[in-house]
Design an enzyme around this catalytic site. Structure first.
Site, PDB file in Angstrom:
ATOM      1  N   LYS A 188      26.980  61.105 117.600  1.00 44.44           N
ATOM      2  CA  LYS A 188      26.982  62.504 117.188  1.00 44.44           C
ATOM      3  C   LYS A 188      26.848  62.526 115.662  1.00 44.44           C
ATOM      4  CE  LYS A 188      29.893  65.216 115.698  1.00 44.44           C
ATOM      5  NZ  LYS A 188      28.969  65.905 114.714  1.00 44.44           N
ATOM      6  N   GLY A 241      33.829  59.504 108.109  1.00 48.48           N
ATOM      7  CA  GLY A 241      33.997  60.891 107.679  1.00 48.48           C
ATOM      8  C   GLY A 241      35.331  61.060 106.984  1.00 48.48           C
ATOM      9  N   SER A 242      35.842  62.265 107.008  1.00 47.11           N
ATOM     10  CA  SER A 242      37.069  62.550 106.263  1.00 47.11           C
ATOM     11  C   SER A 242      38.296  61.996 106.970  1.00 47.11           C
ATOM     12  CB  SER A 242      37.229  64.067 106.117  1.00 47.11           C
ATOM     13  OG  SER A 242      37.396  64.644 107.399  1.00 47.11           O
ATOM     14  N   GLU A 263      36.046  54.683 109.001  1.00 49.02           N
ATOM     15  CA  GLU A 263      35.594  54.619 107.603  1.00 49.02           C
ATOM     16  C   GLU A 263      35.834  56.001 107.021  1.00 49.02           C
ATOM     17  OE1 GLU A 263      34.228  50.590 107.531  1.00 49.02           O
ATOM     18  OE2 GLU A 263      34.654  52.074 105.984  1.00 49.02           O
ATOM     19  N   LEU A 264      36.919  56.151 106.258  1.00 52.94           N
ATOM     20  CA  LEU A 264      37.411  57.483 105.934  1.00 52.94           C
ATOM     21  C   LEU A 264      37.262  57.807 104.452  1.00 52.94           C
ATOM     22  CD1 LEU A 264      40.535  57.357 108.286  1.00 52.94           C
ATOM     23  CD2 LEU A 264      38.233  58.173 108.791  1.00 52.94           C
ATOM     24  N   GLU A 394      39.900  63.921  96.708  1.00 53.97           N
ATOM     25  CA  GLU A 394      38.517  63.466  96.530  1.00 53.97           C
ATOM     26  C   GLU A 394      37.665  64.664  96.136  1.00 53.97           C
ATOM     27  OE1 GLU A 394      36.839  62.352 100.316  1.00 53.97           O
ATOM     28  OE2 GLU A 394      35.968  60.545  99.454  1.00 53.97           O
TER      29      GLU A 394
HETATM   30  N1  LIG Z   1      34.432  55.439 104.345  1.00 57.71           N
HETATM   31  C1  LIG Z   1      33.132  55.679 104.464  1.00 57.71           C
HETATM   32  O1  LIG Z   1      32.305  54.778 104.679  1.00 57.71           O
HETATM   33  C2  LIG Z   1      32.648  57.097 104.337  1.00 57.71           C
HETATM   34  C3  LIG Z   1      31.265  57.317 104.317  1.00 57.71           C
HETATM   35  C4  LIG Z   1      30.814  58.643 104.193  1.00 57.71           C
HETATM   36  C5  LIG Z   1      31.706  59.712 104.104  1.00 57.71           C
HETATM   37  N2  LIG Z   1      33.036  59.436 104.136  1.00 57.71           N
HETATM   38  C6  LIG Z   1      33.998  60.528 104.002  1.00 57.71           C
HETATM   39  O2  LIG Z   1      33.561  61.669 104.776  1.00 57.71           O
HETATM   40  C7  LIG Z   1      33.915  62.874 104.100  1.00 57.71           C
HETATM   41  C8  LIG Z   1      32.677  63.726 103.884  1.00 57.71           C
HETATM   42  O3  LIG Z   1      31.865  63.734 105.031  1.00 57.71           O
HETATM   43  P1  LIG Z   1      31.955  64.954 106.031  1.00 57.71           P
HETATM   44  O4  LIG Z   1      32.168  66.217 105.281  1.00 57.71           O
HETATM   45  O5  LIG Z   1      30.799  64.893 106.959  1.00 57.71           O
HETATM   46  O6  LIG Z   1      33.281  64.592 106.852  1.00 57.71           O
HETATM   47  P2  LIG Z   1      33.843  65.319 108.140  1.00 57.71           P
HETATM   48  O7  LIG Z   1      35.013  64.531 108.542  1.00 57.71           O
HETATM   49  O8  LIG Z   1      33.995  66.771 107.945  1.00 57.71           O
HETATM   50  O9  LIG Z   1      32.671  65.148 109.239  1.00 57.71           O
HETATM   51  C9  LIG Z   1      32.277  63.865 109.641  1.00 57.71           C
HETATM   52  C10 LIG Z   1      31.746  63.965 111.066  1.00 57.71           C
HETATM   53  O10 LIG Z   1      32.816  64.356 111.903  1.00 57.71           O
HETATM   54  C11 LIG Z   1      32.417  65.459 112.707  1.00 57.71           C
HETATM   55  N3  LIG Z   1      33.586  66.231 113.067  1.00 57.71           N
HETATM   56  C12 LIG Z   1      34.273  67.124 112.320  1.00 57.71           C
HETATM   57  N4  LIG Z   1      35.336  67.617 113.005  1.00 57.71           N
HETATM   58  C13 LIG Z   1      35.310  66.998 114.224  1.00 57.71           C
HETATM   59  C14 LIG Z   1      36.126  67.071 115.400  1.00 57.71           C
HETATM   60  N5  LIG Z   1      37.197  67.871 115.467  1.00 57.71           N
HETATM   61  N6  LIG Z   1      35.799  66.295 116.466  1.00 57.71           N
HETATM   62  C15 LIG Z   1      34.712  65.490 116.421  1.00 57.71           C
HETATM   63  N7  LIG Z   1      33.906  65.373 115.346  1.00 57.71           N
HETATM   64  C16 LIG Z   1      34.214  66.129 114.264  1.00 57.71           C
HETATM   65  C17 LIG Z   1      31.412  66.182 111.856  1.00 57.71           C
HETATM   66  O11 LIG Z   1      30.593  67.010 112.669  1.00 57.71           O
HETATM   67  C18 LIG Z   1      30.648  65.020 111.259  1.00 57.71           C
HETATM   68  O12 LIG Z   1      29.699  64.543 112.174  1.00 57.71           O
HETATM   69  C19 LIG Z   1      34.532  62.448 102.793  1.00 57.71           C
HETATM   70  O13 LIG Z   1      35.921  62.428 102.899  1.00 57.71           O
HETATM   71  C20 LIG Z   1      34.009  61.034 102.589  1.00 57.71           C
HETATM   72  O14 LIG Z   1      34.863  60.273 101.773  1.00 57.71           O
HETATM   73  C21 LIG Z   1      33.541  58.164 104.243  1.00 57.71           C
END
Ligand SMILES: NC(=O)c1ccc[n+]([C@@H]2O[C@H](COP(=O)([O-])OP(=O)(O)OC[C@H]3O[C@@H](n4cnc5c(N)ncnc54)[C@H](O)[C@@H]3O)[C@@H](O)[C@H]2O)c1
Ligand SMILES: O=C[C@H](O)CS(=O)(=O)O
Length: 493
Positions: A188, A241-242, A263-264, A394
């Site tokens: 996804k 993601g976050s 990976e957060l 962040e």
């Molecule tokens: N550690 C790493 O390698 C890495 C890499 C890239 C981004 N990030 C982190 O990601 C964040 C920014 O990216 P973002 O805004 O896309 O993060 P996000 O967590 O908002 O979204 C990431 C993914 O999760 C999905 N998602 C959101 N809520 C969900 C839920 N309840 N259930 C299932 N999926 C859900 C989103 O649709 C997206 O595909 C920042 O905190 C950044 O540090 C970390």
């Protein structure tokens, strides 16, 4: 709305632009027919739509993956490697289109987007080979009529949820080891950047990755996540993601004891000591802070400059930041694109307002760019302190928060004062200091005299609340394997 002709993004291969999910080898709409709009952050134009799928479509994709797995896992590692190598080669052949899709749907400059395609492809090349080196063990027996053998087997059906900021590389950093190990994967991607994922799936089909082995669903993220985390067929969830969403997914996976890789979020300290090479430190700081307009998990978020070099650093750093050309990533020479959405701009503004209210000074930039949309001026704040929000949150934008410090132990304490632990950086020449500080920093990655640490050959990942597991390197495939111990008796009968 872009002119919806047969090639709205002016691709060399228009067939790479898909607006449907991929389930069991079939490109399809959401069951409901509902869609979400996808926008170009640089222009505000609607590029197109992506299916608003949910639990039912996700379940079908998982079931298709399960049905396809025996034949895929039954291939030899070399047979899988040959197909993955073809995926790698076709990705590179389609670099311009993949980069153009990425720039249009998320804004990063074309030069960075091309770099991401190469970076993403490197994970496929790397793990195609790693799949051929999944070795087991024989262990000296504990009884003379027994023999002990350890083998490693594919963990099973896997699922991935990926972010918008690296819409191609965050997919291959997961799919490559999974497929090399013999596992299918349902992905996804972020609903903000679905077209990169769809294009990667088209290329995967052309490479010979069988129907069902790579699925892509988009839409109702919580509903899709609920199915991914609760379906008993799924053995492994990998998320980038976050941290808040990562925690939620880990909780949801507990019900079926799924293995997870996380990976957060990050909050990277960037430390410059008095003995650093100043020009090298400035170059590293620019690279770490402003890559992807500050929208990477490993961007410098707090810049600690030792008092003896502070003023000279600010002068040289400012000179270089002023050279960062802001604009549409498709335009020549652009080095800073737009932020992904309005909320991202508001977060940068919030961090600046809070810091200034608590005594920080805007040394450069500090406001929305005259280009409008979600463009923001590359910014430098000085006089920043730990009490300010930017010290603990962040920023995820083109804003450098500069702190001054005096001694080594002080800055180690300041740098570690966070629940995050992904990347940290330090610039120094004294080898004793480099070792002492690197070992004391509570982070998964330490960049020394460099601001760019991303490579497929090294283990990428964080400690504390920045994640679990490592991606890339010889360690990356372990997350997609299970260890089986076989105790063979009756040897003497
Ligand atoms: N550690 C790493 O390698 C890495 C890499 C890239 C981004 N990030 C982190 O990601 C964040 C920014 O990216 P973002 O805004 O896309 O993060 P996000 O967590 O908002 O979204 C990431 C993914 O999760 C999905 N998602 C959101 N809520 C969900 C839920 N309840 N259930 C299932 N999926 C859900 C989103 O649709 C997206 O595909 C920042 O905190 C950044 O540090 C970390
Ligand atoms: O944003 C997070 C990515 O993992 C950045 S990197 O290109 O892998 O360093």
């Amino acid at each position: 709305m872009l002119e919806m002709n047969d090639n709205p993004l002016n691709l060399n291969d228009p067939d790479l632009l898909r607006m449907q999910g991929l389930i069991g080898g079939a490109w399809c709409d959401a069951d409901s027919g509902e869609t979400l709009e996808v926008k170009n952050p640089a222009t505000g134009e609607i590029i197109g739509t992506t299916p608003f799928m949910g639990e039912a479509e996700t379940r079908r994709a998982i079931e298709a993956a399960s049905a396809a797995m025996p034949a895929w896992a039954g291939k030899t590692a070399k047979e899988r490697a040959n197909i993955l190598r073809k995926w790698h080669d076709l990705m590179l052949e389609n670099t311009e289109d993949l980069a153009r899709i990425m720039t249009i749907e998320m804004g990063k400059p074309l030069a960075e987007a091309r770099g991401e395609v190469a970076y993403a492809a490197s994970f496929i090349e790397w793990f195609a080979e790693e799949g051929k080196r999944i070795y087991g063990d024989t262990i000296p027996e504990h009884q003379n009529d027994k023999r002990i053998v350890v083998i490693k087997q594919p963990i099973g059906v896997t699922v991935a949820i990926t972010p918008w900021n690296f819409p191609v590389a965050m997919i291959t950093r997961k799919a490559a080891p999974a497929l090399a190990a013999g596992c299918p994967m349902v992905i996804k991607p972020a609903e903000l950047t679905p077209y990169s994922a769809f294009a990667m799936a088209v290329i995967a089909e052309r490479a010979g990755i069988p129907a069902g082995i790579l699925g892509v669903v988009t839409g109702d993220a919580p509903a899709i996540g609920q199915e991914m985390t609760s379906n008993p067929i799924v053995q492994k969830l990998t998320f980038t993601g976050s941290t808040p969403v990562g925690k939620l997914l880990m909780e949801q996976c507990a019900g079926t004891v799924k293995k997870t890789s996380m990976e957060l979020g990050g909050n990277a300290p960037f430390i410059v000591f008095d003995d650093a090479n100043l020009d090298e430190a400035v170059e590293a700081a620019i690279a770490s802070k402003y890559r992807n307009s500050g929208q990477t998990c490993v961007c410098a978020n707090r810049m600690y400059i030792q008092s003896g070099i502070h003023d000279a650093f600010i002068e040289k750093f400012s000179e270089q930041v002023k050279k960062l050309k802001v604009g549409n990533g498709l335009d020549d020479g652009v080095m800073q694109g737009p932020l992904i959405v309005e909320a991202a701009v508001q977060k940068v503004e919030r961090h600046i307002e809070d810091a200034v209210a608590k005594g920080a000074k805007i040394s450069l930039g500090g406001k929305r760019h005259s280009l409008g949309q979600t463009f923001f001026e590359p910014t430098i704040l000085t006089g920043v302190t730990q009490e300010m929000t930017v010290a603990s949150e962040e920023t995820f934008g083109p804003m450098a928060a500069v702190f001054k410090f005096d001694d080594e132990q002080e800055v180690i304490t300041l740098a570690n004062d966070t629940e995050f632990g992904l990347a940290a950086y330090l610039c120094a020449r004294d080898i004793g200091r480099i070792w002492r500080v690197s070992e004391a920093l509570e982070y998964g990655i330490v960049g020394i005299n460099t601001g760019i640490i991303s490579t497929e050959v090294a283990p990428f990942g964080g400690v504390k609340q920045s994640g679990i597991g490592r991606e890339g390197s010889k360690y990356g495939i372990d997350d997609y394997l299970e260890i089986k111990y076989m105790c063979i008796g009756g040897i003497n009968s």
